[in-house]
Design an enzyme around this catalytic site. Structure first.
Site, PDB file in Angstrom:
ATOM      1  N   ARG A   1      -3.986 151.315  35.619  1.00 32.94           N
ATOM      2  CA  ARG A   1      -3.198 150.085  35.577  1.00 32.94           C
ATOM      3  C   ARG A   1      -1.858 150.331  34.897  1.00 32.94           C
ATOM      4  O   ARG A   1      -0.826 149.822  35.326  1.00 32.94           O
ATOM      5  CB  ARG A   1      -4.000 148.969  34.891  1.00 32.94           C
ATOM      6  CG  ARG A   1      -5.187 148.494  35.733  1.00 32.94           C
ATOM      7  CD  ARG A   1      -6.092 147.538  34.974  1.00 32.94           C
ATOM      8  NE  ARG A   1      -5.385 146.344  34.535  1.00 32.94           N
ATOM      9  CZ  ARG A   1      -5.889 145.492  33.631  1.00 32.94           C
ATOM     10  NH1 ARG A   1      -7.075 145.734  33.064  1.00 32.94           N
ATOM     11  NH2 ARG A   1      -5.231 144.409  33.294  1.00 32.94           N
TER      12      ARG A   1
ATOM     13  N   HIS B   1      -2.740 138.280  25.322  1.00 33.46           N
ATOM     14  CA  HIS B   1      -3.832 139.226  25.570  1.00 33.46           C
ATOM     15  C   HIS B   1      -3.424 140.683  25.409  1.00 33.46           C
ATOM     16  O   HIS B   1      -4.075 141.567  25.968  1.00 33.46           O
ATOM     17  CB  HIS B   1      -4.389 138.987  26.983  1.00 33.46           C
ATOM     18  CG  HIS B   1      -5.016 137.629  27.139  1.00 33.46           C
ATOM     19  ND1 HIS B   1      -5.143 137.004  28.351  1.00 33.46           N
ATOM     20  CD2 HIS B   1      -5.505 136.766  26.225  1.00 33.46           C
ATOM     21  CE1 HIS B   1      -5.707 135.817  28.177  1.00 33.46           C
ATOM     22  NE2 HIS B   1      -5.935 135.643  26.896  1.00 33.46           N
TER      23      HIS B   1
ATOM     24  N   TYR C   1      -7.657 151.610  32.504  1.00 29.76           N
ATOM     25  CA  TYR C   1      -6.399 151.175  31.885  1.00 29.76           C
ATOM     26  C   TYR C   1      -5.267 152.138  32.186  1.00 29.76           C
ATOM     27  O   TYR C   1      -4.107 151.769  32.322  1.00 29.76           O
ATOM     28  CB  TYR C   1      -6.600 150.947  30.374  1.00 29.76           C
ATOM     29  CG  TYR C   1      -7.310 149.634  30.123  1.00 29.76           C
ATOM     30  CD1 TYR C   1      -8.692 149.568  29.956  1.00 29.76           C
ATOM     31  CD2 TYR C   1      -6.603 148.435  30.159  1.00 29.76           C
ATOM     32  CE1 TYR C   1      -9.339 148.357  29.796  1.00 29.76           C
ATOM     33  CE2 TYR C   1      -7.253 147.211  30.008  1.00 29.76           C
ATOM     34  CZ  TYR C   1      -8.616 147.174  29.832  1.00 29.76           C
ATOM     35  OH  TYR C   1      -9.253 145.969  29.711  1.00 29.76           O
TER      36      TYR C   1
ATOM     37  N   THR D   1      -1.530 131.575  37.494  1.00 27.09           N
ATOM     38  CA  THR D   1      -2.763 131.776  36.748  1.00 27.09           C
ATOM     39  C   THR D   1      -3.872 130.909  37.325  1.00 27.09           C
ATOM     40  O   THR D   1      -3.662 129.773  37.719  1.00 27.09           O
ATOM     41  CB  THR D   1      -2.596 131.489  35.236  1.00 27.09           C
ATOM     42  OG1 THR D   1      -3.857 131.681  34.589  1.00 27.09           O
ATOM     43  CG2 THR D   1      -2.090 130.085  34.968  1.00 27.09           C
TER      44      THR D   1
ATOM     45  N   CYS E   1      -6.685 160.044  12.012  1.00 35.12           N
ATOM     46  CA  CYS E   1      -8.064 160.077  11.488  1.00 35.12           C
ATOM     47  C   CYS E   1      -9.059 160.662  12.479  1.00 35.12           C
ATOM     48  O   CYS E   1     -10.246 160.766  12.189  1.00 35.12           O
ATOM     49  CB  CYS E   1      -8.505 158.667  11.079  1.00 35.12           C
ATOM     50  SG  CYS E   1      -8.874 157.599  12.477  1.00 35.12           S
TER      51      CYS E   1
HETATM   52  C1  BV8 Z   1     -12.227 134.425  22.850  1.00 32.20           C
HETATM   53  C2  BV8 Z   1      -6.639 141.456  28.778  1.00 32.20           C
HETATM   54  C3  BV8 Z   1     -13.434 133.798  21.004  1.00 32.20           C
HETATM   55  C4  BV8 Z   1      -7.586 142.515  29.234  1.00 32.20           C
HETATM   56  C5  BV8 Z   1      -7.766 139.376  29.355  1.00 32.20           C
HETATM   57  C6  BV8 Z   1     -14.375 128.714  25.961  1.00 32.20           C
HETATM   58  C7  BV8 Z   1     -13.603 128.799  24.808  1.00 32.20           C
HETATM   59  C8  BV8 Z   1     -13.294 130.033  24.250  1.00 32.20           C
HETATM   60  C9  BV8 Z   1     -13.732 131.216  24.861  1.00 32.20           C
HETATM   61  C10 BV8 Z   1     -14.486 131.133  25.999  1.00 32.20           C
HETATM   62  C11 BV8 Z   1     -14.814 129.896  26.551  1.00 32.20           C
HETATM   63  N1  BV8 Z   1     -15.554 130.142  27.664  1.00 32.20           N
HETATM   64  C12 BV8 Z   1     -15.690 131.464  27.832  1.00 32.20           C
HETATM   65  C13 BV8 Z   1     -15.067 132.096  26.825  1.00 32.20           C
HETATM   66  C14 BV8 Z   1     -15.024 133.534  26.649  1.00 32.20           C
HETATM   67  C15 BV8 Z   1     -13.877 134.193  27.388  1.00 32.20           C
HETATM   68  C16 BV8 Z   1     -13.531 133.571  28.706  1.00 32.20           C
HETATM   69  O1  BV8 Z   1     -12.612 132.774  28.806  1.00 32.20           O
HETATM   70  N2  BV8 Z   1     -14.251 133.968  29.738  1.00 32.20           N
HETATM   71  C17 BV8 Z   1     -13.948 133.533  31.085  1.00 32.20           C
HETATM   72  C18 BV8 Z   1     -14.356 134.627  32.066  1.00 32.20           C
HETATM   73  C19 BV8 Z   1     -14.679 132.234  31.346  1.00 32.20           C
HETATM   74  N3  BV8 Z   1     -12.696 134.224  26.558  1.00 32.20           N
HETATM   75  C20 BV8 Z   1     -12.574 135.231  25.667  1.00 32.20           C
HETATM   76  O2  BV8 Z   1     -13.430 136.063  25.472  1.00 32.20           O
HETATM   77  C21 BV8 Z   1     -11.295 135.255  24.861  1.00 32.20           C
HETATM   78  N4  BV8 Z   1     -11.635 135.411  23.484  1.00 32.20           N
HETATM   79  O3  BV8 Z   1     -12.454 133.362  23.327  1.00 32.20           O
HETATM   80  O4  BV8 Z   1     -12.594 134.759  21.606  1.00 32.20           O
HETATM   81  C22 BV8 Z   1     -13.797 134.340  19.712  1.00 32.20           C
HETATM   82  C23 BV8 Z   1     -13.655 133.512  18.634  1.00 32.20           C
HETATM   83  C24 BV8 Z   1     -14.000 133.993  17.421  1.00 32.20           C
HETATM   84  C25 BV8 Z   1     -14.472 135.296  17.293  1.00 32.20           C
HETATM   85  C26 BV8 Z   1     -14.600 136.115  18.397  1.00 32.20           C
HETATM   86  C27 BV8 Z   1     -14.260 135.643  19.625  1.00 32.20           C
HETATM   87  C28 BV8 Z   1     -10.457 136.474  25.216  1.00 32.20           C
HETATM   88  C29 BV8 Z   1      -9.989 136.375  26.636  1.00 32.20           C
HETATM   89  C30 BV8 Z   1      -8.988 137.501  26.917  1.00 32.20           C
HETATM   90  C31 BV8 Z   1      -9.557 138.449  27.945  1.00 32.20           C
HETATM   91  N5  BV8 Z   1      -8.533 139.439  28.309  1.00 32.20           N
HETATM   92  N6  BV8 Z   1      -6.796 140.264  29.614  1.00 32.20           N
HETATM   93  C32 BV8 Z   1      -7.146 143.163  30.522  1.00 32.20           C
HETATM   94  O5  BV8 Z   1      -6.117 142.763  31.109  1.00 32.20           O
HETATM   95  O6  BV8 Z   1      -7.860 144.097  30.956  1.00 32.20           O
HETATM   96  S1  BV8 Z   1      -7.959 138.072  30.418  1.00 32.20           S
HETATM   97  C33 BV8 Z   1      -7.287 138.549  31.907  1.00 32.20           C
HETATM   98  O7  BV8 Z   1      -7.899 137.762  32.870  1.00 32.20           O
HETATM   99  C34 BV8 Z   1      -5.837 138.248  32.012  1.00 32.20           C
HETATM  100  O8  BV8 Z   1      -5.133 138.453  30.825  1.00 32.20           O
HETATM  101  C35 BV8 Z   1      -5.811 136.826  32.430  1.00 32.20           C
HETATM  102  O9  BV8 Z   1      -5.821 135.975  31.343  1.00 32.20           O
HETATM  103  C36 BV8 Z   1      -7.134 136.700  33.134  1.00 32.20           C
HETATM  104  C37 BV8 Z   1      -6.893 136.711  34.613  1.00 32.20           C
HETATM  105  O10 BV8 Z   1      -6.418 135.476  34.838  1.00 32.20           O
HETATM  106  P1  BV8 Z   1      -5.048 135.241  35.624  1.00 32.20           P
HETATM  107  O11 BV8 Z   1      -3.912 135.795  34.858  1.00 32.20           O
HETATM  108  O12 BV8 Z   1      -5.070 133.815  35.934  1.00 32.20           O
HETATM  109  O13 BV8 Z   1      -5.162 136.139  36.909  1.00 32.20           O
HETATM  110  P2  BV8 Z   1      -6.127 135.902  38.137  1.00 32.20           P
HETATM  111  O14 BV8 Z   1      -6.179 137.176  38.885  1.00 32.20           O
HETATM  112  O15 BV8 Z   1      -7.395 135.255  37.672  1.00 32.20           O
HETATM  113  O16 BV8 Z   1      -5.367 134.773  38.994  1.00 32.20           O
HETATM  114  C38 BV8 Z   1      -4.109 135.057  39.557  1.00 32.20           C
HETATM  115  C39 BV8 Z   1      -3.572 133.725  40.039  1.00 32.20           C
HETATM  116  O17 BV8 Z   1      -2.276 133.940  40.563  1.00 32.20           O
HETATM  117  C40 BV8 Z   1      -4.398 133.105  41.154  1.00 32.20           C
HETATM  118  O18 BV8 Z   1      -4.566 131.718  40.912  1.00 32.20           O
HETATM  119  C41 BV8 Z   1      -3.539 133.325  42.404  1.00 32.20           C
HETATM  120  O19 BV8 Z   1      -3.672 132.254  43.334  1.00 32.20           O
HETATM  121  C42 BV8 Z   1      -2.162 133.327  41.838  1.00 32.20           C
HETATM  122  N7  BV8 Z   1      -1.175 134.108  42.575  1.00 32.20           N
HETATM  123  C43 BV8 Z   1      -1.388 135.206  43.347  1.00 32.20           C
HETATM  124  N8  BV8 Z   1      -0.196 135.641  43.846  1.00 32.20           N
HETATM  125  C44 BV8 Z   1       0.769 134.787  43.365  1.00 32.20           C
HETATM  126  C45 BV8 Z   1       0.148 133.820  42.563  1.00 32.20           C
HETATM  127  N9  BV8 Z   1       0.830 132.838  41.954  1.00 32.20           N
HETATM  128  C46 BV8 Z   1       2.165 132.805  42.151  1.00 32.20           C
HETATM  129  N10 BV8 Z   1       2.847 133.713  42.897  1.00 32.20           N
HETATM  130  C47 BV8 Z   1       2.174 134.709  43.511  1.00 32.20           C
HETATM  131  N11 BV8 Z   1       2.852 135.607  44.273  1.00 32.20           N
HETATM  132 ZN    ZN Z   2      -7.021 156.566  13.291  1.00 34.36          ZN
END
Ligand code: BV8
Ligand code: ZN
Length: 253
Positions: free
Chosen positions: A69, A118, A66, A195, A157
């Site tokens: 980043r 997020h 982190y 996304t 703490c």
């Molecule tokens: C939760 C912060 C539940 C951290 C991030 C179904 C329903 C609910 C949950 C789930 C489900 N299935 C699975 C889950 C669990 C999970 C999930 O979704 N897993 C995935 C892997 C399948 N979800 C969770 O855990 C979420 N929490 O559901 O909680 C719960 C309920 C009750 C009690 C407890 C829990 C939490 C998810 C949040 C994770 N944290 N980020 C960090 O940054 O380190 S997610 C992180 O990855 C980003 O924030 C972002 O969301 C994601 C990456 O995705 P993108 O932003 O799309 O980026 P990526 O690199 O993938 O793609 C880039 C795109 O840009 C590409 O398409 C590319 O072509 C394009 N691009 C490239 N260049 C350009 C461009 N476009 C335009 N112009 C350009 N120049």
């Molecule tokens: Zn503290």
């Protein structure tokens, strides 16, 4: 380059929702999720590293990721996509940005209504008492391949400070999630920009917009799961498409 329907829809729009992912920051030089896993982290998958378990087991590795980043974000500038998104707000009465990104480039480009789903790289906090962590001033001088760094201790703490992001398996901040859904349900036009639409529940938003009758526009150089649902797919980079679109719709206004 743009259909008449898109131009008419935007000219008459009263409520815009702009949903963004890592792709909108790509042209600022900020690594998307895949790119951010080089060096120390090359053998990890984001969904295993960005978790409470990984931080519990390897705090120095995760905190180092982190910090690397965060240094990247501090050294970068918003790109034309961020500025064009900020410009939309001067043409449409209600324009809300909903971002999955943990950088602050939308805010630095002038967007005022930004909902972070997020969290933020700039909002570390104590993992026990929740006290916000004060980062030292300046840009950390992080080596490109990354390094292990021990997380700081809370000044109040003494517990371990954690990154201010939402990890996989953690719930989204309820107020932000509620706000994002409300904005999405009410909008006339919904943009999904840079996304891969694979992370839930955020990836539900375009479907929610469509079921509310919004016109859904996707901007991405690659195909995604959203292609079939979007009313308009603009294939290309956000930094090129968005300024041209703002110019085409509101030329000189
Ligand atoms: C939760 C912060 C539940 C951290 C991030 C179904 C329903 C609910 C949950 C789930 C489900 N299935 C699975 C889950 C669990 C999970 C999930 O979704 N897993 C995935 C892997 C399948 N979800 C969770 O855990 C979420 N929490 O559901 O909680 C719960 C309920 C009750 C009690 C407890 C829990 C939490 C998810 C949040 C994770 N944290 N980020 C960090 O940054 O380190 S997610 C992180 O990855 C980003 O924030 C972002 O969301 C994601 C990456 O995705 P993108 O932003 O799309 O980026 P990526 O690199 O993938 O793609 C880039 C795109 O840009 C590409 O398409 C590319 O072509 C394009 N691009 C490239 N260049 C350009 C461009 N476009 C335009 N112009 C350009 N120049
Ligand atoms: Zn503290």
């Amino acid at each position: 380059m743009f259909s008449d329907e898109l131009l008419v829809r935007l000219r008459s729009a009263r409520r815009l929702a702009v949903f963004t992912g890592a792709g909108v920051s790509q042209e600022s030089g900020i690594p998307t999720f895949r790119d951010a896993l080089t060096g120390l982290w090359q053998n990890y998958d984001a969904s295993s590293l960005a978790t409470p378990e990984a931080f519990a087991q390897q705090p120095d590795l995760v905190w180092g990721w982190y910090e690397w980043r965060r240094a990247k974000v501090l050294a970068c500038q918003p790109n034309p996509a961020h500025y064009a998104i900020a410009k939309l707000a001067s043409h449409v009465a209600h324009c809300n940005v909903i971002t999955q990104n943990v950088d602050d480039l939308h805010e630095r480009a002038g967007s005022r209504h930004v909902v972070h789903l997020h969290g933020s790289l700039h909002a570390a906090r104590c993992s026990v008492c929740g006290l916000g962590f004060e980062y030292p001033p300046g840009i950390p001088d992080e080596p490109e391949g990354g390094r292990h760094i021990s997380p700081p201790a809370c000044v109040s703490c003494g517990a371990q400070v954690r990154p201010g992001v939402v990890w996989f398996g953690e719930s989204l901040p309820q107020q932000n999630w509620d706000q994002a859904q409300a904005v999405t349900e009410q909008c006339d036009v919904f943009f999904s920009i840079g996304t891969s639409s694979v992370v839930y529940p955020a990836a539900q938003l375009p479907m929610l917009a469509a079921s509310g009758g919004a016109y859904v526009v996707q901007i991405n150089p690659q195909a995604t799961d959203l292609d079939g649902l979007a009313d308009c797919n603009l294939r290309g980079k956000a930094g090129a498409i968005l300024p041209a679109l703002v110019q085409a719709v509101w030329a000189g206004r």
